[in-house]
Motif scaffolding. Structure first.
Motif, PDB file in Angstrom:
ATOM      1  N   LEU A   1       0.844  -1.206   0.000  1.00 42.93           N
ATOM      2  CA  LEU A   1       0.000   0.000   0.000  1.00 42.93           C
ATOM      3  C   LEU A   1       0.874   1.250   0.000  1.00 42.93           C
ATOM      4  O   LEU A   1       0.572   2.239  -0.659  1.00 42.93           O
ATOM      5  N   ARG A   2       1.985   1.176   0.757  1.00 42.58           N
ATOM      6  CA  ARG A   2       2.888   2.334   0.813  1.00 42.58           C
ATOM      7  C   ARG A   2       3.494   2.609  -0.555  1.00 42.58           C
ATOM      8  O   ARG A   2       3.680   3.756  -0.936  1.00 42.58           O
ATOM      9  N   LEU A   3       3.796   1.527  -1.284  1.00 44.83           N
ATOM     10  CA  LEU A   3       4.372   1.710  -2.620  1.00 44.83           C
ATOM     11  C   LEU A   3       3.397   2.427  -3.534  1.00 44.83           C
ATOM     12  O   LEU A   3       3.791   3.122  -4.449  1.00 44.83           O
ATOM     13  N   GLN A   4       2.097   2.229  -3.264  1.00 39.14           N
ATOM     14  CA  GLN A   4       1.088   2.894  -4.112  1.00 39.14           C
ATOM     15  C   GLN A   4       0.898   4.345  -3.719  1.00 39.14           C
ATOM     16  O   GLN A   4       0.069   5.046  -4.285  1.00 39.14           O
ATOM     17  N   LYS A   5       1.657   4.784  -2.692  1.00 34.89           N
ATOM     18  CA  LYS A   5       1.609   6.181  -2.240  1.00 34.89           C
ATOM     19  C   LYS A   5       0.182   6.596  -1.876  1.00 34.89           C
ATOM     20  O   LYS A   5      -0.255   7.697  -2.182  1.00 34.89           O
ATOM     21  N   LEU A   6      -0.537   5.700  -1.203  1.00 35.06           N
ATOM     22  CA  LEU A   6      -1.893   6.038  -0.757  1.00 35.06           C
ATOM     23  C   LEU A   6      -1.786   6.968   0.451  1.00 35.06           C
ATOM     24  O   LEU A   6      -0.749   7.031   1.103  1.00 35.06           O
TER      25      LEU A   6
END
Lengths: 337, 258, 274
Positions: free
Chosen positions: A102-107
């Motif tokens: 989720l962090r990689l998706q910059k949410l």
């Protein structure tokens, strides 16, 4: 609901002499829980890795939800995979493991937190977020791995031998857990296993594989009751499989007459389909073991060893003793050559 | 009885290994103008004097710079190599391994001479540059070996998991592999630093006007003077190495990697 | 994911190329130098000339002798020390092992210099000898083979102990008591049980110590000087004093060949016994 949510067409994996899977066709329905079953080396894991994008096919296509993803790299394919070893990141806590993608998706931070908590809750690990993988049991680690994949809301979730590293008690627990998660999320799941009991218990449909090809595809009930080949029958627990010749079954050792001429070239009986205590044939008890509701015998007969389950009410025959039995046509499963 | 024999053997061995080092510490504190042991009187004068010797200061800086940057360069080359040799099924992997490990097998003095004669002289590369490259090559085998062994325990499916969660290959390396081999990389750095800093034979021929590594400078100094300052300097250097190794052991259990 | 060979090579090749260009190529050229005849073409005249000089022969034999002596002594002390170490309690064991490893982290210049303090004219040994009235004048202890031997042994003994300790740690726990119970004397236990089970450690340790002693420069330079030349110090002299690169090339080849054959020979011995 699409009938071909995941569609493999002519999928070929490996090159030249080392082709592991030659031209595989398979359609998986949306929301289905499918098992790829087979012995090691049958191509089930290779197929799964190809669906995930970890392995480039040498030929054929993979479609997911109507889109050709054959050339889409693994990190853009939107597929979850729970590894047999769990592959948790040892330097990160359970929470950080689940939040990783989720962090990689910059949410937004708030959404990441909420979805991570929700993911941990789904697998029953609320409150375990701060633990490092090394501080958790195998079962807990697997739940983290499952949550880590689920929070990404993948189109397909792949599971590699999901129950093989767990002890018997945890295995049962995880099995129900997986079914519950699948029903709750409605996610399409494909899991790989070599254990037919696991596949029968868990899957909506089973793909039985052998040497890179599909040997038989069907519901658990189908496969259990109606295997079509000797390979499938053996895998499904038909322990007595013999060729037929006229009104007889034959083996390398010898032959036994049947009541009539059968229609199939091969006949198979499960141990509980063999009649014990009466019948036209006679053999010696080569091995016997008590199994609670029945007694398991290995009968040394003219055909060689025949495995038979006897009702517990029948008198026990000692090792070396003579026992009567029958291979009834009525309980036999006829197989293709 | 068994106990007594054990400790007698260990006592003698350890005295032989560590005793000389204790002797230098004292010899460096002798108040005589020449080397004497046991010292007649004690002074810290020589310990202070070494900081005022101009050539020691210059060569210390050079040795430090070589050890730090040479080791960093070796890690820059060695970490990817170790990674590739661990993860990929490369053709000629054995040859690659041997080539990368070669600097450890060939005596340093030969390497120094060869570089001087066939690189510095014909191409006009500066001695400092040659020293830097020689020290990098010298440390490279350690970097590859130590990093490899810490990567051995790291399963490849962790990276695959990272990629499936959306990482690029580089991100997977930085976010998953690197944090988990950090200890090994640090250990390789320390081992490389100490090896490079203490190295003599490679640097023997690679010195020019004003360009001398500290150990070479000490050798030269010893030939002219016989005062206890070299003993004092030796003791100081030993303390520096020990401090680094102790800190490393405390921080990351260094000895696991050596 | 890791099947892309080109990707893997791209990661591994920079290190390999660096090592080749900076190492293999220059060293290779240096080694070939002795084979280049003065009239062009190939020749082994360099080797013949080198070995026809008595000094060179002496130095060669001395280097070989000291190398073997240091390795042999290190093996004897190493077995005794390693056996003691592995039988210590876990805590003491870590500490003692640490004390064995520590010297390796200290500059060889510092470690060798200590022997000047010990063996020099005004050093601890001579002070004791004159103090006790055993001799009126200080003895010449520095610049002797003994000094070089002691220096080398001190420098490389830790490598042997480390190798043997890790080999002994792998001996199954109850094997030695079992041999004792079966009636073996300690000497038989050593030769029939410990030695065969640790020979790999001995091979590694032996190679490291022997090669280390052959290729050490500092110790023979400081403790042997020009009176007790070894191959490394001879090489340095030949280059710096007489600009004789052919001899340097010959010595380089001898050193490399000796290191390699030591390793091969020890490996051969280790496998032949089993």
């Amino acid at each position: 609901m699409s009938d071909a949510f995941v569609k493999l067409s002519g999928l070929t994996l490996g090159y030249g002499r080392t082709v592991a899977v030659p031209a595989l066709d398979l359609s998986i329905r949306e929301g289905e829980l499918i098992a790829l079953l087979g012995p090691s080396g049958c191509g089930k894991t290779t197929t799964m890795r190809a669906i995930a994008g970890l392995l480039d096919p040498s030929d054929g296509t993979i479609e997911i939800d109507g889109r050709d993803v054959t050339r889409v790299p693994a990190n853009k394919r939107g597929i979850g995979l729970v590894f047999q070893s769990y592959a948790l990141f040892p330097h990160l806590s359970a929470h950080e493991n689940v939040a990783f993608g989720l962090r990689l998706q910059k949410l937004p931070a708030e959404e990441i937190r909420a979805r991570t908590e929700e993911g941990l809750a789904t697998v029953g690990l609320t409150g375990f977020g701060k633990r490092k993988p090394a501080e958790m049991s195998g079962g807990q680690q697997q739940r983290v791995a499952l949550a880590r994949s689920l929070v990404m809301r993948p189109k397909v979730l792949l599971l590699d031998e999901p129950l093989s590293n767990l002890d018997a008690r945890l295995r049962l627990e995880m099995r129900t857990e997986l079914q519950r998660v699948q029903k709750e999320t409605g996610i399409t799941m494909v899991f790989v296993t070599h254990d037919q009991a696991e596949a029968l218990a868990l899957a909506d449909r089973i793909v039985l594989m052998r040497e890179g090809r599909i040997e038989q595809l069907g519901t658990p009930a189908d496969l259990y009751a109606r295997p079509e080949t000797a390979f499938a029958a053996e895998f499904m627990g038909f322990e007595n499989i013999f060729r037929t010749e006229g009104a007889a079954v034959v083996s390398d050792k010898g032959r036994l007459p049947l009541a009539a001429v059968p229609q199939s070239p091969i006949l198979a009986w499960r141990p509980d389909a063999v009649t014990v205590g009466e019948g036209p044939h006679e053999g010696r008890v080569a091995a016997a073991s008590f199994a609670g509701a029945h007694r398991e015998y290995v009968i040394d007969s003219a055909l060689g060893p025949v495995k038979a389950d006897a009702a517990i009410e029948l008198p026990e025959v000692p090792l070396g003793g003579t026992i009567r039995f029958d291979l009834p046509l009525a309980t036999a499963r006829g197989l293709a050559a | 009885m068994r106990h007594l024999a054990t400790w007698a053997i260990l006592g003698l061995t350890l005295t032989f290994l560590i005793g000389p080092f204790l002797i230098i510490i004292l010899a460096g504190a002798s108040d005589t103008e020449y080397l004497a042991f046991p010292p007649q009187g004690l002074t810290l004068g020589w310990y202070f004097k070494v900081f005022t010797v101009e050539s020691f200061r210059a060569s210390f800086v050079l040795s430090m710079a070589l050890a730090v940057f040479g080791t960093l360069a070796a890690l820059l080359l060695g970490v990817p190599a170790a990674y590739a040799l661990n993860r990929y099924d490369l053709p000629g992997a054995e040859t690659l391994r041997t080539v990368v490990a070669a600097p450890i097998i060939v005596p340093g003095i030969i390497v120094g001479l060869a570089l001087l004669r066939y690189m510095v002289v014909p191409t006009g590369v500066t001695v400092t540059a040659a020293l830097f490259m020689a020290h990098t090559a010298l440390v490279l085998p350690y970097a590859v070996r130590v990093v490899s062994s810490s990567m051995n325990n790291l399963r490849a499916d962790m990276e695959e998991a990272a990629v499936l969660l959306g990482c690029t290959r580089l991100q997977a390396f930085l976010k998953v592999v690197l944090p988990n081999i950090r200890g090994g990389v640090l250990a390789a750095f320390i081992l490389g630093f100490v090896t490079s800093f203490n190295q003599v034979p490679v640097s023997l021929f690679l010195s020019g006007p004003g360009v001398r590594t500290l150990p070479i400078d000490m050798l030269a100094y010893m030939e002219i003077t016989f005062d206890p300052s070299v003993a004092a300097l030796s003791a100081l250097l030993a303390f520096m190495s020990l401090a680094i190794v102790f800190a490393a052991e405390r921080l990351l259990g260094f000895s696991r990697y050596v | 994911m890791f099947r892309n060979t080109r990707e893997g090579l791209a990661l591994a090749l920079p290190a390999a190329i660096f090592s080749t260009l900076l190492f293999l190529v220059p060293v290779g050229i240096l080694l070939s130098e002795a084979f280049r005849g003065s009239a062009g073409g190939w020749s082994v005249q360099g080797y013949i000339d080198f070995f026809s000089e008595p000094l060179n022969r002496t130095v060669f034999l001395r280097t070989l002798k000291l190398g073997l002596l240091v390795a042999g002594t290190a093996a004897v002390i190493g077995y005794a020390a390693a056996f003691c170490i592995v039988n210590l309690g876990p805590k003491t064991r870590g500490k003692v092992f640490g004390m064995v490893v520590l010297p390796l982290m200290i500059s060889p210049v510092a470690r060798t210099y200590a022997w000047i303090v010990i063996l020099g004219r005004t050093g601890i040994v001579n002070e004791a000898i004159t103090g006790l009235g055993l001799s009126d004048t200080p003895l010449r202890l520095l610049f002797t083979e003994t000094a070089v031997f002691l220096g080398l042994l001190q420098l490389f003994l830790p490598l042997m102990i480390i190798s043997l300790v890790s080999a002994m740690e792998n001996i199954p726990r109850d094997v030695i008591p079992a041999a004792r119970v079966l009636g073996a004397s300690w000497i038989e236990v050593f030769f029939k049980v410990i030695l065969p089970l640790t020979k790999e450690g001995l091979v590694i340790g032996g190679t490291l110590v022997f090669t280390g002693a052959l290729t050490a420069y500092i110790t023979p330079a400081i403790l042997g000087g020009s009176k007790v030349l070894m191959l490394e110090t001879l090489l340095y002299q030949r280059v710096n004093v007489s600009n004789d690169f052919v001899s340097a090339s010959v010595i380089a080849m001898i050193l490399i060949v000796m290191s390699f054959s030591a390793n091969l020979l020890l490996k051969r011995i280790a496998t032949a016994r089993s």
